[in-house]
Design a protein around this motif. Structure first.
Motif, PDB file in Angstrom:
ATOM      1  N   ALA A  20       0.817  -1.222   0.000  1.00 17.43           N
ATOM      2  CA  ALA A  20       0.000   0.000   0.000  1.00 17.43           C
ATOM      3  C   ALA A  20       0.847   1.266   0.000  1.00 17.43           C
ATOM      4  O   ALA A  20       0.315   2.369   0.145  1.00 17.43           O
ATOM      5  CB  ALA A  20      -0.930   0.014   1.209  1.00 17.43           C
ATOM      6  N   GLN A  21       2.162   1.135  -0.177  1.00 12.24           N
ATOM      7  CA  GLN A  21       3.028   2.333  -0.164  1.00 12.24           C
ATOM      8  C   GLN A  21       2.739   3.209  -1.393  1.00 12.24           C
ATOM      9  O   GLN A  21       2.352   2.717  -2.455  1.00 12.24           O
ATOM     10  CB  GLN A  21       4.502   1.899  -0.162  1.00 12.24           C
ATOM     11  N   GLY A  22       2.924   4.482  -1.220  1.00 11.72           N
ATOM     12  CA  GLY A  22       2.752   5.397  -2.353  1.00 11.72           C
ATOM     13  C   GLY A  22       2.676   6.821  -1.855  1.00 11.72           C
ATOM     14  O   GLY A  22       2.887   7.097  -0.668  1.00 11.72           O
ATOM     15  N   ILE A  23       2.344   7.734  -2.763  1.00 15.37           N
ATOM     16  CA  ILE A  23       2.248   9.146  -2.389  1.00 15.37           C
ATOM     17  C   ILE A  23       1.110   9.286  -1.378  1.00 15.37           C
ATOM     18  O   ILE A  23       0.026   8.736  -1.567  1.00 15.37           O
ATOM     19  CB  ILE A  23       1.985  10.040  -3.612  1.00 15.37           C
ATOM     20  N   VAL A  24       1.383  10.039  -0.340  1.00 15.90           N
ATOM     21  CA  VAL A  24       0.451  10.137   0.794  1.00 15.90           C
ATOM     22  C   VAL A  24      -0.959  10.520   0.345  1.00 15.90           C
ATOM     23  O   VAL A  24      -1.942  10.005   0.878  1.00 15.90           O
ATOM     24  CB  VAL A  24       1.054  11.107   1.843  1.00 15.90           C
ATOM     25  N   HIS A  25      -1.078  11.384  -0.669  1.00 20.12           N
ATOM     26  CA  HIS A  25      -2.410  11.824  -1.111  1.00 20.12           C
ATOM     27  C   HIS A  25      -3.045  10.846  -2.099  1.00 20.12           C
ATOM     28  O   HIS A  25      -4.182  11.048  -2.529  1.00 20.12           O
ATOM     29  CB  HIS A  25      -2.327  13.223  -1.730  1.00 20.12           C
ATOM     30  N   VAL A  26      -2.305   9.846  -2.474  1.00 20.47           N
ATOM     31  CA  VAL A  26      -2.886   8.789  -3.321  1.00 20.47           C
ATOM     32  C   VAL A  26      -3.338   7.636  -2.442  1.00 20.47           C
ATOM     33  O   VAL A  26      -4.434   7.089  -2.629  1.00 20.47           O
ATOM     34  CB  VAL A  26      -1.859   8.316  -4.387  1.00 20.47           C
ATOM     35  N   ILE A  27      -2.536   7.287  -1.438  1.00 17.34           N
ATOM     36  CA  ILE A  27      -2.884   6.088  -0.663  1.00 17.34           C
ATOM     37  C   ILE A  27      -3.994   6.325   0.364  1.00 17.34           C
ATOM     38  O   ILE A  27      -4.741   5.403   0.676  1.00 17.34           O
ATOM     39  CB  ILE A  27      -1.655   5.437   0.014  1.00 17.34           C
ATOM     40  N   GLY A  28      -4.119   7.553   0.889  1.00 12.16           N
ATOM     41  CA  GLY A  28      -5.201   7.822   1.855  1.00 12.16           C
ATOM     42  C   GLY A  28      -6.561   7.456   1.264  1.00 12.16           C
ATOM     43  O   GLY A  28      -7.318   6.660   1.844  1.00 12.16           O
ATOM     44  N   PRO A  29      -6.892   7.999   0.087  1.00 18.50           N
ATOM     45  CA  PRO A  29      -8.147   7.622  -0.573  1.00 18.50           C
ATOM     46  C   PRO A  29      -8.188   6.145  -0.967  1.00 18.50           C
ATOM     47  O   PRO A  29      -9.212   5.475  -0.785  1.00 18.50           O
ATOM     48  CB  PRO A  29      -8.175   8.517  -1.814  1.00 18.50           C
ATOM     49  N   GLU A  30      -7.089   5.621  -1.507  1.00 21.05           N
ATOM     50  CA  GLU A  30      -7.087   4.208  -1.939  1.00 21.05           C
ATOM     51  C   GLU A  30      -7.445   3.266  -0.792  1.00 21.05           C
ATOM     52  O   GLU A  30      -8.143   2.274  -0.975  1.00 21.05           O
ATOM     53  CB  GLU A  30      -5.680   3.816  -2.421  1.00 21.05           C
ATOM     54  N   LEU A  31      -6.940   3.586   0.391  1.00 24.30           N
ATOM     55  CA  LEU A  31      -7.182   2.719   1.546  1.00 24.30           C
ATOM     56  C   LEU A  31      -8.559   2.952   2.168  1.00 24.30           C
ATOM     57  O   LEU A  31      -9.002   2.179   3.020  1.00 24.30           O
ATOM     58  CB  LEU A  31      -6.103   2.959   2.615  1.00 24.30           C
TER      59      LEU A  31
ATOM     60  N   THR B  26      -6.044  17.746  -1.594  1.00 23.49           N
ATOM     61  CA  THR B  26      -6.551  16.638  -2.433  1.00 23.49           C
ATOM     62  C   THR B  26      -7.735  15.927  -1.783  1.00 23.49           C
ATOM     63  O   THR B  26      -8.710  15.574  -2.452  1.00 23.49           O
ATOM     64  CB  THR B  26      -5.428  15.586  -2.628  1.00 23.49           C
ATOM     65  N   HIS B  27      -7.627  15.697  -0.473  1.00 24.68           N
ATOM     66  CA  HIS B  27      -8.606  14.859   0.230  1.00 24.68           C
ATOM     67  C   HIS B  27      -9.977  15.529   0.333  1.00 24.68           C
ATOM     68  O   HIS B  27     -10.968  14.870   0.662  1.00 24.68           O
ATOM     69  CB  HIS B  27      -8.065  14.503   1.623  1.00 24.68           C
ATOM     70  N   GLY B  28     -10.020  16.821   0.033  1.00 22.58           N
ATOM     71  CA  GLY B  28     -11.297  17.528   0.007  1.00 22.58           C
ATOM     72  C   GLY B  28     -12.240  16.980  -1.047  1.00 22.58           C
ATOM     73  O   GLY B  28     -13.453  17.198  -0.981  1.00 22.58           O
ATOM     74  N   ALA B  29     -11.710  16.245  -2.006  1.00 18.24           N
ATOM     75  CA  ALA B  29     -12.554  15.636  -3.050  1.00 18.24           C
ATOM     76  C   ALA B  29     -13.640  14.764  -2.437  1.00 18.24           C
ATOM     77  O   ALA B  29     -14.669  14.512  -3.058  1.00 18.24           O
ATOM     78  CB  ALA B  29     -11.688  14.813  -3.997  1.00 18.24           C
ATOM     79  N   PHE B  30     -13.400  14.296  -1.202  1.00 19.88           N
ATOM     80  CA  PHE B  30     -14.351  13.396  -0.542  1.00 19.88           C
ATOM     81  C   PHE B  30     -15.329  14.143   0.366  1.00 19.88           C
ATOM     82  O   PHE B  30     -16.109  13.520   1.082  1.00 19.88           O
ATOM     83  CB  PHE B  30     -13.579  12.340   0.272  1.00 19.88           C
ATOM     84  N   GLY B  31     -15.253  15.469   0.376  1.00 21.53           N
ATOM     85  CA  GLY B  31     -16.086  16.225   1.310  1.00 21.53           C
ATOM     86  C   GLY B  31     -15.464  16.267   2.685  1.00 21.53           C
ATOM     87  O   GLY B  31     -16.157  16.299   3.698  1.00 21.53           O
TER      88      GLY B  31
END
Ligand code: SF4
Length: 466
Positions: free
Chosen positions: A104-115, A133-138
């Motif tokens: 699950a390693q990767g760019i912090v703003h990619v893996i937060g949503p992926e997980l 980036t994470h604002g995309a989820f509300g």
């Protein structure tokens, strides 16, 4: 009068009003990486403090990861030291770490949503500007500095100034060959790189509502480039469908209960905004930056400005940018020769980005003088792309297929521009020296446009290649 999502989430996380006028906010999720955390952990150690909420903290390694040879110890002693520190700190404070070799390693703003760690209604903080980036989820997601990383590690709270909210509607449809990246660059081009100072941006309208979560992440990612402290999209069916089944998302009936609550957090129909801006998707074309900030941007069919054509207050900035970039005022951006093509980053290193770029390069080859590389945003993106054969498409087209990480977005590893190389890049910043060479030059654009530029050897209009 109704409330905005910003107001609802802010109020729900308010611990108290501070005498300074700031608000002490509880942080639902703290994302940690190797660059901004060592000093923060050291400050905790000095005071004998521990992390009280390790379960609300998630770490990964991304900025310094080599994308070719990840054998330990790294050839770069400083990178090795940073990763070793992160590993030791996470062990000591029981913080979950998706380190090197972790699936699950990767760019912090990619893996937060992926997980599924990133969820609607959360407050999220990370020692990285592009936490928006994470604002995309509300969610309300804030990039923070090292001393604030210490504060969140020690207290799970942040002291923040309240924000105003600007609603930005993009209506209609985006033409073929025009992507989320073009939409956000058009927004920044219109409102300016300081236009969002003091604001959270709420994105809406038909174009945004039809976007996938990956596209919404691209838009929210660059909110900070427009000066906004945060950017978000109201959670909806697209959000819930993306999250269902992710490892850290609620399961079964808990997911249905959570979805109903998430939906209730969306801005009310009668919500009051401090400002409103409306744009038409049909008027946006593939965007290319010509200068040294993301607001210095034109459509691919347009010309870069001449100093005499802009407001006197903007003239020095235009002169400086043209000189640095080696571009003549009034020249067409189309046909600008490039040396390097970089597809990756937390803005545009996700599977859909790689698919669109692969669609352009399939059956074509990168120009002989162009060094072209693809760096997936995470191990999961890399695996999914390889399962679809995208790596083979890129390799056959003369691109290098690398391991996951931030890579040439920031050049904290050995992927860097040399001298005055000109790079077509799907990343988010075109500041002087951003890609590793103090004189290197960056043209920001969508991944499909980077692919088109790699093939043509110069800035090209991807609409003619689809
Ligand atoms: S990809 Fe670039 S902007 Fe994103 S987290 Fe990494 S260095 Fe920061």
């Amino acid at each position: 009068m109704g409330s905005t999502l910003y107001q609802k989430v802010w109020d729900l996380h308010t611990v108290r009003k501070l005498p300074t006028g700031q608000t002490q906010l509880f942080v639902g999720l703290h994302l940690v990486h190797e660059v901004t955390s060592p000093q923060a952990f050291a400050m905790l150690k000095d005071r004998g403090w521990t992390v009280p909420f390790p379960g609300r903290t998630l770490a990964t390694v991304d900025h310094i990861v080599p994308t070719r040879n990840v054998a330990r110890p790294f050839a770069d002693a400083m990178a090795e030291e940073m990763l070793a520190r992160l590993e030791a700190n996470c062990r000591e404070h029981r913080v979950p770490l998706h380190g090197l070799g972790d699936a699950a390693q990767g760019i912090v703003h990619v893996i937060g949503p992926e997980l599924g760690a990133t969820q609607p209604g959360m407050t999220i903080a990370c020692g990285d500007s592009h936490t928006s980036t994470h604002g995309a989820f509300g969610a309300l997601a804030f990039g923070i500095g090292t001393s604030q990383v210490r504060d969140v590690l020690a207290t799970q709270c942040l002291a923040l100034d309240p924000l105003k909210v600007r609603r930005i509607d993009v209506e209609g449809t985006l033409p073929k060959g025009v992507y989320a990246k073009d939409a956000i660059l058009a927004i920044i081009g219109r409102l300016g790189v300081k236009g969002g100072v003091g604001f959270a941006y709420e994105y809406g309208g038909e174009v945004i509502e039809r976007m996938s979560m990956e596209e919404r992440m691209t838009v929210c990612n660059m909110s900070v480039e427009g000066g906004a402290r945060a950017g978000y999209v109201n959670p909806d069916r697209t959000t819930f469908d993306y999250l269902r089944g992710r490892p850290l998302a609620p399961e079964g009936t808990a997911f249905e209960r959570a979805s109903a609550w998430w939906a209730s957090l969306a801005s009310d129909a009668g919500a009051r905004y401090d400002d409103r801006v409306t744009m038409q998707g049909s008027s946006i074309e593939p965007a290319v930056t010509w200068g040294i900030n993301p607001g210095q941007v034109v459509g691919v069919s347009e010309r870069v400005p001449r100093p005499e054509d802009v407001e006197p207050s903007e003239r020095p900035g235009v002169v400086e940018a043209l000189a640095y970039m080696g571009l003549a005022g009034g020249s067409a951006i189309l046909g600008t020769r490039i040396d390097v093509a970089f597809i990756g980053s937390c803005t545009n290193g996700r599977l859909s980005d790689l698919r669109e770029a692969a669609r352009v390069v399939k059956g074509r080859r990168a120009a002989p003088h162009v060094k072209a590389l693809v760096v997936p945003g995470s191990q999961a993106v890399s695996r999914a792309a390889e399962d679809e054969g995208l790596d083979a498409v890129f390799r056959e087209a003369g691109f290098e297929w690398r391991g996951a990480g931030c890579s040439m977005c920031l050049a904290m590893n050995d992927d860097r521009l040399e001298g005055r190389q000109m790079c077509a890049s799907s990343s988010n910043r075109n500041f002087k020296g951003r890609q590793g060479s103090p004189t290197g030059r960056t043209l920001l654009m969508s991944p499909a446009m980077v692919a088109a530029a790699a093939v043509a050897g110069e800035v090209a209009d991807v609409r003619r290649m689809l």
